[in-house]
Write an enzyme that holds these catalytic residues in place. Structure first.
Site, PDB file in Angstrom:
ATOM      1  CD  GLU A   1      34.991  35.844  38.899  1.00  0.00           C
ATOM      2  OE1 GLU A   1      36.060  36.039  38.281  1.00  0.00           O
ATOM      3  OE2 GLU A   1      34.566  36.911  39.545  1.00  0.00           O
TER       4      GLU A   1
ATOM      5  CG  ASP B   1      38.937  40.541  35.313  1.00  0.00           C
ATOM      6  OD1 ASP B   1      38.383  41.508  35.741  1.00  0.00           O
ATOM      7  OD2 ASP B   1      39.439  39.842  36.161  1.00  0.00           O
TER       8      ASP B   1
ATOM      9  CD  GLU C   1      40.731  42.669  40.110  1.00  0.00           C
ATOM     10  OE1 GLU C   1      40.759  41.464  40.138  1.00  0.00           O
ATOM     11  OE2 GLU C   1      39.820  43.308  39.924  1.00  0.00           O
TER      12      GLU C   1
END
Length: 679
Positions: free
Chosen positions: A270, A343, A371
C-alpha cells in the site's frame, strides 16, 4: 415550612447522590474495585513486579478473610515461560511475571466463582502483543475511541504529563491482568520520525511506566528511515552503510530501553517503502534487521499483508509472494499474517499461509478495532471469529493441524512464538468507544494466553468482572447476545461468503455498487461480488482463480466442490446462479434475502435483551449501550436494503413475500454517503 424545605433538599441530595453512585463510565474496565478482605502475603523477594502482585492481592482479595497466600519463585518443570501454578494458598512460578499473572488469575477466579486449587497455566504464545495504529500527530488509523494515548498533535507531541503516566500505568495494568506482554506504540504506516532522538526519549519514558507490568515496547519502523532521517542516499538492505545505520540505531535504542522488544515492519505494501524498491526481497530486508537485533534478543515481525496491482486474485498474493522464501528467514523473524487472506472481513477463511510455510515462524494478526464491523458503534463480540480461525484445520500434518497448533509451536518448533491484535484503544473515557468493545480487548488477551479458550467462557468472565453481576437473569441473555453478535453482523452485512462490499475508504456502511475506473479493481466492491444476471460470487475454484489450490488436501478439494464447500464460504469460492439450490431447499437469491432479514431481526432482539436487563446495569452504561444498539439496528436495515435492492437488479427476482420490505430507495442509498445518512 422550613422543615419541609430542608427535608425536600435532603431528599433531592440523596437522590442525586444515588444516581451518581450508580453511574459508571467504564474507565476501570474489568478491574473495577470491589469490597475486599484482609489477607497476609508471604513473598521472600521484593521487586517492582512482585510489589505490584502483593498490592493487587491486598486490594482485591475475596477469599477467606485473614488467609495467608505465599508467592513462591522456584523452578517447576511443568511451568513454561511466564506460566504459573495455583495450589491451595500458593502461587508458584519460574519468573516474577509468572507470579503477577498467577495473582491476576487467582483474583479472577475468586471474582467469577471458579475453583482455585491445582491450576497449571502456561501461555500459548511467548509474545502477546497489541499493535497500535497510532500516528505521531495523535490520530489513530482505524481508531474509533478518540485520539492516541501515547501521542498528540505535533506541537505537543513530545510532552509528557503526570496524567499521561497515570493513563499508561492503567493501560499496562489492564494488559498484565489478561496476559498481554507487549505493545507496538505506533502505526504500521510508520513515520521515520519515531526513530529520532526526541521520540525515542519519549518511548523510553513510556517503557519505564509499562515495564513493572511486564509490557515490553516495540516500534513500527519505516524501511526508508536511513534516507529520510539518516542522510543516506539509499535504504538498500544489502548496502554496508545501510546495515551500519540500522545497527547503530538499534544500539542507540537498547541503550535507552534495555528490554526493547523489536520492530514491526510493513514493507512494499500500500505504498510503503521496502526492499523490493531496490531489487531485493522480503528475506533481504527482514534478515538485515534481524541480524542487527539478534545481539539484544530482539525480534522482527514482518507483515505479510502485501498485494500489488496485477491480474492475480488479490487473496492469493501474500501466499504467492512469501511461500518461495520459506526457510530463508532468520530465526528471530516472525511473519505476521492476518487471520484471513484478504483484510479483516466479517468472515473469511483462514489465510493459507497458516500451514503453508513449514520452516518459518508465523504469527496471527487479529483486528480488535472494528474497521469492518461497525466501528465502535455496533456491538460485535469478536472472540467467536478468532476462535473460528484458531480452530480451523490446515491439514499441514494431517487432521488436527489447527491454526492454533501451527502458530504456537506445538506442531513444529519455533524459538519465537507470537500473536498480535490491532488495538481498539484511545482517549475515550471507556478506552474503546463502546462498553462492549472492551470485551474484545479482554478476549484477545485471554485467547493469546490460551488459544484453546472458549469464547463463551471468556464472555462469562468479562461480564461478571465488568458489571459485577453474576445473576443468571443478567449473565445468560447478555452472554447469548454477545455470542450471536458476530453472526448477526455477518448476516446483515455479507452472508454466505460475500466480502468487501463496504463503502470506499472509511469502510462504514454498504456500497456493493462501488466501482471506479480510476482505482485499481481490487479496491472496488464489484471486483469481489461479481454479480451479474447469471449469478453472484468470486470463482476461486479450479475453474477460476484456483485460490483453493493454496490449501492442503483434503481441504482444497472440499472447498473446490460446490457440494462440500461450507455454505458460510460459498460465495467466497464460487460464482453461482441465482437459482442455485441451497441446503435449506431455497434458491440462492431467497437464501440471501433470509440472511439479510435475519440479521436485522437479530439486532432488534439485542435491543429487547438489553432493555430487559436494565435493572442489573448502572444507568450510564445502560443508556450508552442502548443508544448505540438503536443506531446499529438502523444500520442493519440500511445494509439489508442496500444489498438486496442492488443485487435484485441482477437476480431479477422478487424478495420473498414473508420478508419485511425495504424502507429506503436504492437511489437515495447510492447518492448519500453512509457517514452522512441521517437516522
Amino acid at each position: 415550612m422550613k422543615w419541609i424545605k430542608t427535608t425536600l433538599v435532603t431528599v433531592i441530595f440523596i437522590k442525586v447522590f444515588c444516581l451518581s453512585a450508580k453511574a459508571e463510565d467504564g474507565h476501570q474496565l474489568w478491574l473495577k474495585k470491589q469490597n475486599s478482605f484482609p489477607v497476609n502475603v508471604i513473598c521472600a523477594k521484593k521487586s517492582p513486579v512482585l510489589n505490584i502482585a502483593i498490592k493487587e492481592l491486598k486490594e482485591g482479595w475475596n477469599g477467606t478473610p485473614d488467609a495467608t497466600v505465599t508467592l513462591q519463585l522456584k523452578p517447576v518443570k511443568s511451568i513454561k515461560d511466564d506460566g504459573f501454578l495455583l495450589e491451595n494458598s500458593r502461587v508458584s512460578a519460574n519468573s516474577e511475571l509468572g507470579i503477577l499473572y498467577g495473582v491476576y488469575e487467582l483474583l479472577r477466579r475468586q471474582a467469577t466463582g471458579k475453583t482455585v486449587n491445582d491450576v497449571l497455566s502456561n501461555p500459548s504464545y511467548r509474545h502477546r502483543i497489541l499493535n497500535h495504529w497510532d500516528n505521531l500527530n495523535g490520530t489513530v488509523e482505524r481508531g474509533y475511541a478518540g485520539h492516541s494515548i501515547f501521542w498528540r498533535n505535533e506541537k505537543d507531541s513530545l510532552t509528557i504529563t503526570p496524567k499521561d503516566k497515570t493513563l499508561w500505568r492503567e493501560y499496562a495494568r489492564a494488559n498484565a491482568s489478561i496476559g498481554i506482554n507487549g505493545t507496538v506504540l505506533n502505526n504500521v504506516n510508520a513515520s521515520p520520525l519515531i526513530l529520532t532522538a526526541g521520540y525515542l526519549k519519549k518511548v523510553k519514558t513510556i517503557a519505564e511506566v509499562l515495564r513493572p507490568y511486564g509490557v515490553k515496547t516495540y516500534l513500527s519502523v519505516n524501511f526508508s528511515s536511513p534516507v529520510k532521517i539518516g542522510g543516506l542516499k539509499t535504504a538498500d538492505p544489502l548496502d554496508p552503510a545501510v546495515k551500519k545505520w540500522w545497527k547503530d540505531k538499534i544500539q542507540e535504542i537498547y541503550k535507552l530501553i534495555p528490554d526493547f522488544g523489536g520492530f514491526l515492519v510493513k514493507a512494499n505494501s500500500e505504498g510503503q517503502p521496502g526492499p523490493q524498491d531496490f531489487g531485493r526481497t522480503h528475506v533481504d530486508g527482514a534478515n538485515m534487521m534481524a541480524d542487527a537485533l539478534k545481539p539484544y534478543h530482539g525480534i522482527v515481525m514482518w507483515r505479510a499483508f502485501v498485494y500489488s496491482p496485477s491480474d492475480q486474485d488479490r487473496v492469493m498474493q501474500a501466499y504467492s509472494e512469501f511461500l518461495p522464501f520459506d526457510g530463508q528467514f532468520r530465526e528471530n523473524v516472525i511473519i505476521q499474517v492476518k487471520n484471513g487472506p484478504l483484510d479483516f472481513q466479517p468472515r473469511e477463511p483462514f489465510s493459507p499461509l497458516f500451514g503453508g510455510m513449514k520452516k518459518t515462524a508465523v504469527m496471527p494478526e487479529l483486528q480488535i478495532t472494528q474497521e469492518y464491523l461497525g466501528r465502535s458503534i455496533h456491538l460485535v463480540y469478536l472472540s467467536p471469529m478468532w476462535e473460528e480461525c484458531l480452530k480451523s484445520d490446515t491439514y499441514q500434518k494431517g487432521p488436527g493441524s489447527t491454526v492454533a497448533k501451527y502458530t504456537d509451536g506445538s506442531m513444529q518448533y519455533q524459538k519465537y512464538t507470537a500473536i498480535a491484535g490491532v488495538a481498539n484503544i484511545g482517549l475515550d473515557t471507556n478506552w474503546c468507544g463502546h462498553h462492549f468493545a472492551q470485551s474484545n480487548w479482554y478476549a484477545f488477551g485471554r485467547l493469546a494466553w490460551n488459544n484453546n479458550s472458549s469464547s463463551a467462557d471468556i464472555a462469562d468472565e468479562w461480564l461478571k468482572l465488568t458489571f459485577h453481576e453474576s445473576k443468571s437473569e443478567f449473565i445468560d441473555p447478555v452472554k447469548s447476545m454477545m455470542m450471536n453478535s458476530r453472526e448477526a453482523a455477518v448476516n446483515y452485512m455479507m452472508p454466505l461468503g460475500l466480502h468487501h462490499i463496504f463503502a470506499e475508504g472509511h469502510h462504514y456502511g454498504p456500497a456493493p455498487w462501488f466501482s471506479d475506473q480510476k482505482l485499481r479493481a481490487d479496491w472496488t466492491s464489484v471486483y469481489y461480488h461479481k454479480a451479474d444476471t447469471k449469478g453472484i460470487g468470486f470463482n476461486r475454484s479450479g475453474t477460476g482463480s484456483n485460490a483453493v489450490s493454496q490449501y492442503h488436501e483434503p481441504l482444497s478439494m472440499q472447498l473446490n466442490n460446490i457440494e462440500t464447500c461450507p455454505e458460510i464460504y460459498l460465495l467466497w469460492f464460487h460464482h453461482l446462479p441465482w437459482d442455485y439450490k441451497m441446503k435449506s431447499g431455497r434458491i440462492l437469491w431467497d437464501e440471501l434475502c433470509y440472511h439479510y432479514d435475519q440479521g436485522v431481526h437479530q439486532v432488534r432482539e439485542f435491543q429487547k435483551t438489553w432493555d430487559r436487563v436494565q435493572p442489573y446495569v448502572d444507568q450510564q452504561r445502560f443508556a450508552e449501550v442502548q443508544r448505540k444498539l438503536r443506531r446499529q439496528s438502523r444500520d442493519a436495515q440500511l445494509w439489508k436494503d442496500a444489498c438486496l435492492l442492488y443485487f435484485q437488479q441482477f437476480s431479477q427476482r422478487p424478495i420473498p413475500s414473508e420478508i419485511e420490505r425495504p424502507v429506503h430507495d436504492l437511489k437515495y442509498l447510492i447518492n448519500t454517503p453512509p457517514a452522512d445518512i441521517r437516522h
